[in-house]
Design an enzyme around this catalytic site. Structure first.
Site, PDB file in Angstrom:
ATOM      1  N   THR A 198      40.514  35.221  45.427  1.00 34.20           N
ATOM      2  CA  THR A 198      40.598  36.087  46.603  1.00 34.20           C
ATOM      3  C   THR A 198      40.715  37.518  46.102  1.00 34.20           C
ATOM      4  O   THR A 198      41.072  37.747  44.940  1.00 34.20           O
ATOM      5  CB  THR A 198      41.813  35.795  47.506  1.00 34.20           C
ATOM      6  OG1 THR A 198      42.979  36.419  46.962  1.00 34.20           O
ATOM      7  CG2 THR A 198      42.036  34.312  47.699  1.00 34.20           C
ATOM      8  N   GLU A 199      40.434  38.463  46.971  1.00 29.77           N
ATOM      9  CA  GLU A 199      40.433  39.849  46.528  1.00 29.77           C
ATOM     10  C   GLU A 199      41.826  40.353  46.178  1.00 29.77           C
ATOM     11  O   GLU A 199      41.982  41.391  45.558  1.00 29.77           O
ATOM     12  CB  GLU A 199      39.772  40.757  47.562  1.00 29.77           C
ATOM     13  CG  GLU A 199      40.507  40.887  48.860  1.00 29.77           C
ATOM     14  CD  GLU A 199      39.675  41.702  49.850  1.00 29.77           C
ATOM     15  OE1 GLU A 199      39.996  42.872  50.019  1.00 29.77           O
ATOM     16  OE2 GLU A 199      38.701  41.163  50.404  1.00 29.77           O
TER      17      GLU A 199
END
Lengths: 260, 325
Positions: free
Chosen positions: A49-50
């Site tokens: 995920t970012e």
């Protein structure tokens, strides 16, 4: 029909993810589609995920965000935004991303910033409706080798020209994107609640490539705000298999995709 | 013992003022962010603050609703799974808050540029989109040449963009645990707290736990914020509530919705302020406001085990109060 339109969209998006790829998923539908792929046909997908959370599979339901405890509870590494979005995504290393869109156009440009009801004009002004902004989507659109856009299909969302380009697709089409030294090659598909659109290899205009068992080419066209053209390969998208539905529903344990 | 512990109200008195550039970290929409500092800023009546938030959080949402903010810059302005941020949205749509948009990578890089004292950071993303061409701060400048101006790679001749560095007057950074000197360990994503802590002119930590320095000596690789760059440490459990603090407590989903719903209207905000800003003074009162059963439930979430290695060094409430006195 033993599945919802949203479930069909999530499964069709998940089918775009290949085993072993380095993949970045955003919150909500995109994470569901991504983790469905991992649960079904891409067990070795390397999902990040970012927020810089590595090696995690969500626990206790769909995460509320890219940094949610439901994903932090099962991680092997926590890093940071520059690592995830810079080193792994903007660098061009990430194979595939999934982003959403509040508004998008025939060249796959995405607006998630605001609704101005048309051209902003020469002077910037506040939007009538403020949306969420880019988040990491612009970085994914520029950096990922390819990415998939997921969106509910309606005329208000699928417009001739977006009010604001938050995340660049093929800009004005053709080779316009090559004006910029982007490592990523652009959106490979737009997967919607009515079908799957893919870009023409030369003009980069998105064409209808597949419709669902419950939709039709005419219906998709009627819900698109530009004169939608059909791909020569236009065909019906296979319905979800029992195994696909079981895998998706295992990931979507809170039933987010079955509500409407 | 030399320590930097400060009460929350004193930290807000010393480290916030009208018109300042204020940064919060991590400024994540549902994760770690020291909301209590913002609640206290509302109580102190701060105005015209220029917010530099990596992302919107319930703190920025609240500060916008409370008319504390005049300008803001961020990479994401929603609340992820909890939808649009109603307080921020109202303020931006009415023009009361001017919001300048970047991407999440760009905000991190701008803090890094500030920390390194670089003239700019390189934008390989954001270029070619309206993040580059549209500027809310310079609305007439279209396509904008001032927001992310073009720069040429001297090696290849390729055109990129220049991101302006951020050097906030004050950064208030949420950490899981800090020792009294300000050495700190973060559980969960660091997001941009490393860069932000070095970019800010003053740095205040808000910690869920105060631990002994022996803890830092056991895990020095994990101490991403050393005390030498820290000005003050505030001890305030559940400072991120209703957002989550990985390893300590889960997000409070009901209050996340309730708060955002309240911030959707002036009347809702006024009611929220009365109960959840003016309705407490002490840490004990704040905990009571969250509710004992709720505290119990939220602290027994799936990340609780992350805190286990560090518990033996936790400093007791009584000892902290003695230091604060």
């Amino acid at each position: 029909m033993n599945y919802t339109r949203q479930e069909m969209m999530a499964i069709a998006t998940g089918r775009e993810i290949r085993d072993g790829e380095l993949a970045i998923f955003g919150v909500g539908l995109s994470m569901l589609a991504g983790f469905f792929a991992k649960a079904h046909h891409a067990p070795r997908v390397r999902a990040i995920t970012e927020a810089g959370i590595f090696g995690a599979t969500p626990i206790g339901g769909l995460p509320w965000g890219v940094e949610c405890n439901r994903i932090s509870a099962d991680a092997v590494s926590f890093t940071n935004a520059i690592d995830a979005l810079g080193v792994l995504v903007a660098s061009g290393r990430c194979d595939v991303g999934i982003i959403g869109a509040a508004q998008l156009d025939k060249f796959g440009n995405v607006n998630t910033t605001g609704i101005w009801d048309g051209d902003i004009g020469p002077t910037y002004r506040p939007p009538r409706v403020r949306l969420t902004g880019s988040g990491g989507a612009n970085d994914i659109a520029v950096g990922c080798k390819r990415y998939v856009i997921m969106a509910a299909h309606d005329k208000k969302r699928f417009v001739e020209r977006v009010d604001y380009i938050s995340s660049p697709g093929y800009l004005e089409g053709g080779n316009a994107r090559s004006r910029y030294p982007f490592p990523g090659s652009g959106p490979s598909a737009i997967v919607t609640t009515l079908g799957v659109l893919r870009p023409d290899p030369v003009t980069k205009e998105f064409l209808l490539d597949g419709y669902y068992a419950f939709s039709s080419p005419d219906e998709v066209r009627a819900h698109t705000g530009w004169p939608l053209r059909y791909s020569p390969k236009l065909s019906v998208v296979p319905e979800p298999s029992d195994a696909e539905l079981a895998a998706l529903r295992h990931v979507d344990e809170t039933g987010m995709l079955r509500r409407s | 013992m030399a320590h930097k512990l400060l009460s929350l109200s004193e930290a807000v008195r010393r480290f916030s003022w009208d018109g300042m550039q204020y940064s919060s970290g991590a400024a994540l929409p549902i994760g770690a962010d020291a909301l209590v500092f913002g609640r206290e800023m509302v109580r102190a009546g701060r105005r015209d603050v220029h917010a530099l938030f990596h992302c919107n959080s319930q703190q920025l949402n609240l500060l916008c609703a409370a008319d504390v903010i005049g300008k803001a810059e961020c990479g994401f302005s929603g609340l992820e799974g909890f939808g649009f941020a109603n307080g921020l949205r109202r303020a931006v749509e009415s023009g009361r808050v001017v919001l300048e948009d970047y991407s999440n990578l760009s905000m991190g890089l701008r803090f890094l540029a500030g920390a390194l004292n670089w003239p700019f950071a390189l934008a390989t993303t954001n270029i070619g989109s309206d993040l580059q061409y549209r500027s809310a701060f310079a609305p007439e400048d279209y396509p904008s040449r001032s927001k992310i101006p073009g720069v040429v790679d001297p090696f290849t001749g390729n055109r990129y963009g220049a991101l302006s560095p951020l050097r906030p007057d004050v950064a208030v950074v949420h950490v899981t645990m800090a020792d009294p000197e300000g050495n700190a360990i973060i559980l969960g994503t660091e997001w941009s707290r490393y860069e932000l802590s070095r970019a800010a002119k003053s740095l205040v930590l808000v910690a869920d736990f105060i631990v002994r320095t022996e803890c830092m000596r056991q895990y020095p690789n994990l101490v991403r914020i050393p005390g030498v760059i820290v000005d003050a440490v505030v001890y305030w459990p559940f400072s991120a509530w209703p957002q989550a603090s990985p390893g300590v407590h889960d997000g409070d989903e009901a209050h996340m919705r309730f708060m955002n719903q309240a911030l959707a209207t002036e009347a809702g905000y006024a009611e929220y302020r009365e109960r959840f800003i003016d309705g407490y003074r002490t840490r004990a009162q704040f905990r009571a406001l969250i509710g004992e059963e709720n505290v119990e439930r939220l602290t027994n979430g799936p990340t609780r085990f992350l805190m286990d290695p560090y518990r033996r060094w936790i400093v007791s409430e009584a000892e902290i109060e003695a230091l604060e006195a």
